[in-house]
Every structure is written in structure tokens, then in C-alpha cells.
Write a protein that holds these residues in place. Structure first.
Motif, PDB file in Angstrom:
ATOM      1  N   ASN A   3       0.857  -1.178   0.000  1.00  0.00           N
ATOM      2  CA  ASN A   3       0.000   0.000   0.000  1.00  0.00           C
ATOM      3  C   ASN A   3       0.902   1.240   0.000  1.00  0.00           C
ATOM      4  OD1 ASN A   3      -1.802   2.088   0.907  1.00  0.00           O
ATOM      5  ND2 ASN A   3      -3.139   0.480   1.699  1.00  0.00           N
ATOM      6  N   PRO A   4       0.463   2.360  -0.542  1.00  0.00           N
ATOM      7  CA  PRO A   4       1.291   3.577  -0.480  1.00  0.00           C
ATOM      8  C   PRO A   4       1.633   3.989   0.952  1.00  0.00           C
ATOM      9  CG  PRO A   4      -0.497   3.881  -2.040  1.00  0.00           C
ATOM     10  CD  PRO A   4      -0.726   2.562  -1.376  1.00  0.00           C
ATOM     11  N   PHE A   5       0.740   3.689   1.880  1.00  0.00           N
ATOM     12  CA  PHE A   5       1.037   4.029   3.277  1.00  0.00           C
ATOM     13  C   PHE A   5       2.144   3.158   3.844  1.00  0.00           C
ATOM     14  CE2 PHE A   5      -3.065   6.104   2.949  1.00  0.00           C
ATOM     15  CZ  PHE A   5      -2.767   7.317   3.548  1.00  0.00           C
ATOM     16  N   VAL A  10       7.227   3.524   6.247  1.00  0.00           N
ATOM     17  CA  VAL A  10       8.547   2.895   6.402  1.00  0.00           C
ATOM     18  C   VAL A  10       9.648   3.889   6.034  1.00  0.00           C
ATOM     19  CG1 VAL A  10      10.067   1.099   5.492  1.00  0.00           C
ATOM     20  CG2 VAL A  10       7.740   0.536   6.156  1.00  0.00           C
ATOM     21  N   ALA A  11       9.429   4.698   5.009  1.00  0.00           N
ATOM     22  CA  ALA A  11      10.414   5.715   4.634  1.00  0.00           C
ATOM     23  C   ALA A  11      10.571   6.746   5.749  1.00  0.00           C
ATOM     24  CB  ALA A  11       9.998   6.400   3.339  1.00  0.00           C
ATOM     25  N   CYS A  12       9.468   7.169   6.348  1.00  0.00           N
ATOM     26  CA  CYS A  12       9.544   8.121   7.461  1.00  0.00           C
ATOM     27  C   CYS A  12      10.295   7.520   8.638  1.00  0.00           C
ATOM     28  CB  CYS A  12       8.140   8.546   7.897  1.00  0.00           C
ATOM     29  SG  CYS A  12       7.273   9.589   6.732  1.00  0.00           S
ATOM     30  N   PHE A  13      10.000   6.257   8.945  1.00  0.00           N
ATOM     31  CA  PHE A  13      10.688   5.585  10.045  1.00  0.00           C
ATOM     32  C   PHE A  13      12.183   5.472   9.775  1.00  0.00           C
ATOM     33  CE2 PHE A  13      12.219   1.709  12.118  1.00  0.00           C
ATOM     34  CZ  PHE A  13      11.987   2.054  13.440  1.00  0.00           C
ATOM     35  N   LEU A  14      12.550   5.109   8.559  1.00  0.00           N
ATOM     36  CA  LEU A  14      13.968   4.996   8.219  1.00  0.00           C
ATOM     37  C   LEU A  14      14.679   6.343   8.300  1.00  0.00           C
ATOM     38  CD1 LEU A  14      13.890   2.446   5.270  1.00  0.00           C
ATOM     39  CD2 LEU A  14      14.664   2.069   7.622  1.00  0.00           C
ATOM     40  N   LEU A  15      13.997   7.406   7.914  1.00  0.00           N
ATOM     41  CA  LEU A  15      14.588   8.745   8.039  1.00  0.00           C
ATOM     42  C   LEU A  15      14.809   9.132   9.495  1.00  0.00           C
ATOM     43  CD1 LEU A  15      12.706  10.722   5.259  1.00  0.00           C
ATOM     44  CD2 LEU A  15      15.124  10.108   5.311  1.00  0.00           C
ATOM     45  N   VAL A  16      13.876   8.767  10.359  1.00  0.00           N
ATOM     46  CA  VAL A  16      14.037   9.063  11.784  1.00  0.00           C
ATOM     47  C   VAL A  16      15.209   8.265  12.359  1.00  0.00           C
ATOM     48  CG1 VAL A  16      12.941   8.808  14.043  1.00  0.00           C
ATOM     49  CG2 VAL A  16      11.671   9.816  12.163  1.00  0.00           C
ATOM     50  N   ALA A  56      -4.517   9.297   8.761  1.00  0.00           N
ATOM     51  CA  ALA A  56      -3.172   8.750   8.615  1.00  0.00           C
ATOM     52  C   ALA A  56      -2.180   9.841   8.215  1.00  0.00           C
ATOM     53  CB  ALA A  56      -3.169   7.622   7.588  1.00  0.00           C
ATOM     54  N   LEU A  57      -2.558  10.678   7.268  1.00  0.00           N
ATOM     55  CA  LEU A  57      -1.659  11.755   6.843  1.00  0.00           C
ATOM     56  C   LEU A  57      -1.429  12.778   7.951  1.00  0.00           C
ATOM     57  CD1 LEU A  57      -2.882  12.263   3.177  1.00  0.00           C
ATOM     58  CD2 LEU A  57      -0.731  11.237   3.948  1.00  0.00           C
TER      59      LEU A  57
END
Length: 82
Positions: A3-5, A10-16, A56-57
Motif C-alpha cells: 500500500n502507499p502508506f 517505512v520511509a519516514c521511520f527509516l529517516l528518523v 493517517a496523513l
């Protein structure tokens, strides 16, 4: 099924995680604050997958802003005002 979410959270988590290792002193207090962001991203992923993309957003944005505040202010506070 992806899903796009799934990709976004996951991208946001990896950036953090990357920001924690690159721009902090790696103390446990900062890690616990950033864990709150990880929880927010996980909940946002579930909300997005279950048909509540607006919530979610909003939760993704709130988690990102909170992480930014922690990373900016946490480094200053962690140095004792130096």
C-alpha cells in the motif's frame, strides 16, 4: 500487497532512524522520544491501510514534526545549553 502508506511510513521511520544515528548524541532519552514517532508512523500505517487516509496523513505529519522538534531541541538541551 503493498500500500502507499506502507512505503510512506517505512520511509519516514527509516529517516528518523538515520537522523538519530547521524545528528544526535545517541542518548536513551532521545531514542525514547523518537520511539513515539515510530509508534505514530505504525498507527498511521494501520489507519491508512484500513481506509482512513486523512487521519493517517495527519498522524504522519504530526510524527514528523515531533521528530523534527526533538532532533532540533534535543541536541541543544542535551549539551547543557553549550
Amino acid at each position: 500487497m503493498t500500500n502507499p502508506f506502507d512505503i510512506l511510513t517505512v520511509a519516514c521511520f527509516l529517516l528518523v532512524v538515520l537522523a538519530f544515528f547521524l545528528w544526535t548524541d545517541r542518548d536513551s532519552q532521545t531514542l525514547l522520544h523518537l520511539a513515539i514517532c515510530g509508534i505514530a508512523f505504525a498507527v498511521a500505517n494501520q489507519l491508512g491501510n484500513r481506509g482512513a487516509p486523512e487521519l493517517a496523513l495527519i498522524l504522519i505529519a504530526a510524527g514528523g514534526v515531533y521528530a523534527l522538534i526533538i532532533l532540533v531541541n534535543g541536541n541543544q538541551a542535551g549539551r547543557g545549553g553549550r
